[in-house]
Scaffold this motif. Structure first.
Motif, PDB file in Angstrom:
ATOM      1  N   MET A  44     -90.134 -47.367 -59.415  1.00 33.68           N
ATOM      2  CA  MET A  44     -90.746 -46.229 -58.716  1.00 33.68           C
ATOM      3  C   MET A  44     -92.164 -46.828 -57.991  1.00 33.68           C
ATOM      4  SD  MET A  44     -91.459 -42.468 -59.327  1.00 33.68           S
ATOM      5  CE  MET A  44     -93.185 -41.966 -58.933  1.00 33.68           C
ATOM      6  N   ALA A  47     -91.174 -49.519 -55.430  1.00 36.78           N
ATOM      7  CA  ALA A  47     -90.638 -48.944 -54.204  1.00 36.78           C
ATOM      8  C   ALA A  47     -91.734 -48.147 -53.359  1.00 36.78           C
ATOM      9  CB  ALA A  47     -89.475 -48.028 -54.376  1.00 36.78           C
ATOM     10  N   VAL A  55     -91.795 -42.816 -52.061  1.00 35.67           N
ATOM     11  CA  VAL A  55     -90.517 -43.406 -52.374  1.00 35.67           C
ATOM     12  C   VAL A  55     -89.613 -43.019 -51.261  1.00 35.67           C
ATOM     13  CG1 VAL A  55     -88.745 -43.370 -53.770  1.00 35.67           C
ATOM     14  CG2 VAL A  55     -90.877 -43.478 -54.788  1.00 35.67           C
TER      15      VAL A  55
END
Length: 100
Positions: A44, A47, A55
């Motif tokens: 996460m 990203a 995200v």
């Protein structure tokens, strides 16, 4: 020999579908959200950095978290079962070559 193929495909598909949610949990994707300090948290974070701080909806991390929270969709279940079936048959074929 046909029975061996059927067994390998069935076991592979069943194992993949049953173990999919378990694997998500092991990586930190839980029904309550992403577990702190987990592999999912690292994904996460990566990203978010790649997307300028957030995200992306529909991205890998979002899809995996959605699957952990709501369960696998019918399409995802079929895809996972197909991958497991192919893997099961591949393992059967490889073992037949090794232990001939």
């Amino acid at each position: 020999m046909v029975a061996g193929h059927v067994i390998a495909i069935t076991v592979g598909a069943g194992a993949a579908v049953l173990m999919g949610p378990v694997a998500l949990g092991m990586f930190g994707f839980t029904p309550g959200g992403i577990a702190a300090g987990s592999t999912a948290a690292s994904l996460m974070s990566t990203a978010a950095v790649a997307n300028g701080g957030g995200v992306a909806a529909g991205g890998l991390v979002a899809c995996l978290q959605s699957a952990a929270a709501a369960g696998l969709s019918g399409t995802a279940t079929v895809a996972l079962g197909s991958l497991g079936a192919a893997t099961g048959e591949g393992v059967r074929w490889l073992s037949s070559k090794i232990w001939k």
